[in-house]
Design an enzyme around this catalytic site. Structure first.
Site, PDB file in Angstrom:
ATOM      1  CE1 TYR A 193      -3.785   2.505   0.897  1.00 25.08           C
ATOM      2  CE2 TYR A 193      -1.970   3.600   2.021  1.00 25.08           C
ATOM      3  CZ  TYR A 193      -3.247   3.626   1.495  1.00 25.08           C
ATOM      4  OH  TYR A 193      -3.988   4.784   1.569  1.00 25.08           O
ATOM      5  CD  GLU A 197      -6.204   4.440  -1.103  1.00 30.79           C
ATOM      6  OE1 GLU A 197      -6.207   4.431   0.146  1.00 30.79           O
ATOM      7  OE2 GLU A 197      -7.245   4.276  -1.778  1.00 30.79           O
TER       8      GLU A 197
END
Length: 387
Positions: A109, A198
């Protein structure tokens, strides 16, 4: 402002970040025309909506041949997807993204965003890619690394970059790719006025390549005027009709699920108004900030927006007149009420510039309006009026 995954990946490509090849289609009939741009035998079909959780809702499919790709695209197009971010009403799929499938070895991530509390740019990295980062933060916070850096035209330092990606434990080759990716994300954030980027997941493929497998980007609404190339990416199908209408009048409006409509000037005052409604047992129907210098026309438009919501059982107007004059607001309310049959209770709290004149205008309107002495009194009165 939000954009779709395929649009975010186009921006990543523009800034030399690694993404897989893909095509966007607005009809399953476009597949045969565009599929030649992809070389793989396996494809990933992705519904394009402004919400996370698409995979769990059936909005992401791994397809192994062209025949099945066309069939699944037909099924997915115009389907309503309900995820944890869409609410129970879901979102209708109007476009699909088809990309080359990737053989995944590891998932990570990575994100960067504007941290308003510290006035810095925050990079968040985690070894738990592909999962909801909120869940990771709650259950295994030690697996999340946050690095906040000062804004500079030169971008993050070598030391900062190494600290951001150290959690991934990349080998020498991937380390260099990771460094370039961090620089690219920083440049996008600054040069495109993004507020959030993101990458979830960021992957290492089995042939040892770094790849942004999914991408999400949000942009600062207040900077859109200087980013026409970003404004072109706006998809009105993904927005509430009322919020689109509000944007025409430069109103800050967000539809909520409650029964008390709110009209307030100032974001802080709006939040306080919503909080006190909840304190007395009811839910706000909207966030609506008419701004400090609202005109009569703007106030009229705001009032119409509130009344257009069928869930609204009552309205609370809370105005502190600084730049904005209370008598101007009162005139706007009266004008809107004359155009739309006012059939719900209305409580008004006015304070500040020309509040006496504003109260007098409302009192002489012959409308069923209750005046309040302060915010606490106003909240009590509107809650009582609808219960």
């Amino acid at each position: 402002m939000n954009i779709h995954e395929h649009q975010a990946k186009d921006i990543l490509k523009e800034f030399k970040a690694p993404v897989s090849k893909g095509i966007v289609i607005y009809s399953a009939k476009e597949i045969k025309e565009k599929i030649s741009k992809l070389n793989y035998k396996k494809y990933v079909l992705k519904a394009q909506i402004h919400a996370g959780g698409r995979g769990k809702a059936g909005g992401v499919k791994l397809i192994e041949n062209l025949v099945d790709l066309e069939k699944e695209a037909e099924k997915m197009m115009e389907r309503t997807l309900v995820t944890h971010q869409t609410g129970p009403e879901g979102k209708k799929v109007k476009r699909l993204y088809i990309e080359e499938a990737s053989d995944i070895e590891k998932e990570f991530y990575l994100s960067c965003l504007i941290d308003r509390e510290s006035s810095k740019i925050a990079f968040i990295s985690s070894t738990e890619g592909g999962m909801d980062i909120e869940k990771v933060a709650n259950e295994t916070p030690e697996k999340i690394h946050t690095k906040k850096i000062d804004f500079t035209r030169e971008g993050p330092s070598e030391k900062d970059i190494l600290e951001i990606i150290s959690i991934f434990k990349f080998n020498a080759v991937l380390l260099e790719e990771g460094k370039e990716l961090i620089k690219s994300l920083y440049k996008i954030l600054v040069e495109k006025d993004a507020s959030l980027i993101e990458i979830n997941p960021l992957i290492i493929t089995k042939d040892k390549k770094l790849l942004c497998l999914d991408a999400k980007m949000n942009f600062d609404d207040n900077a859109i005027f200087r980013r026409p190339e970003i404004l072109k990416l706006r998809d009105l199908n993904e927005e509430e009709p009322a919020e689109i209408e509000a944007s025409k009048y430069d109103l800050a409006y967000i539809k909520l699920n409650g029964s008390i409509g709110c009209m307030v000037n100032g974001a802080g005052l709006a939040m306080a108004t919503m909080d006190i409604i909840k304190l007395y047992g009811q839910e706000p129907a909207n966030f609506l900030d008419v701004g400090g210098g609202a005109s009569k026309e703007k106030v009229t438009a705001a009032f119409k927006l509130i009344l257009a919501d069928k869930n609204v059982k009552g309205i609370l107007i809370n105005i502190f007149g600084g730049i904005m004059r209370c008598d101007v607001l009162a005139q706007g309310v009266i004008e809107a009420a004359k155009q739309i049959n006012l059939s719900v209770p209305l409580v008004v709290r006015l304070a500040g510039t020309n509040f006496k004149e504003g109260k007098e205008i409302l009192d002489k309107s012959n409308l069923k309006i209750s005046s309040a002495s302060d915010l606490n009194d106003a909240a009590k009165k509107i809650v009582k009026a609808i219960t």
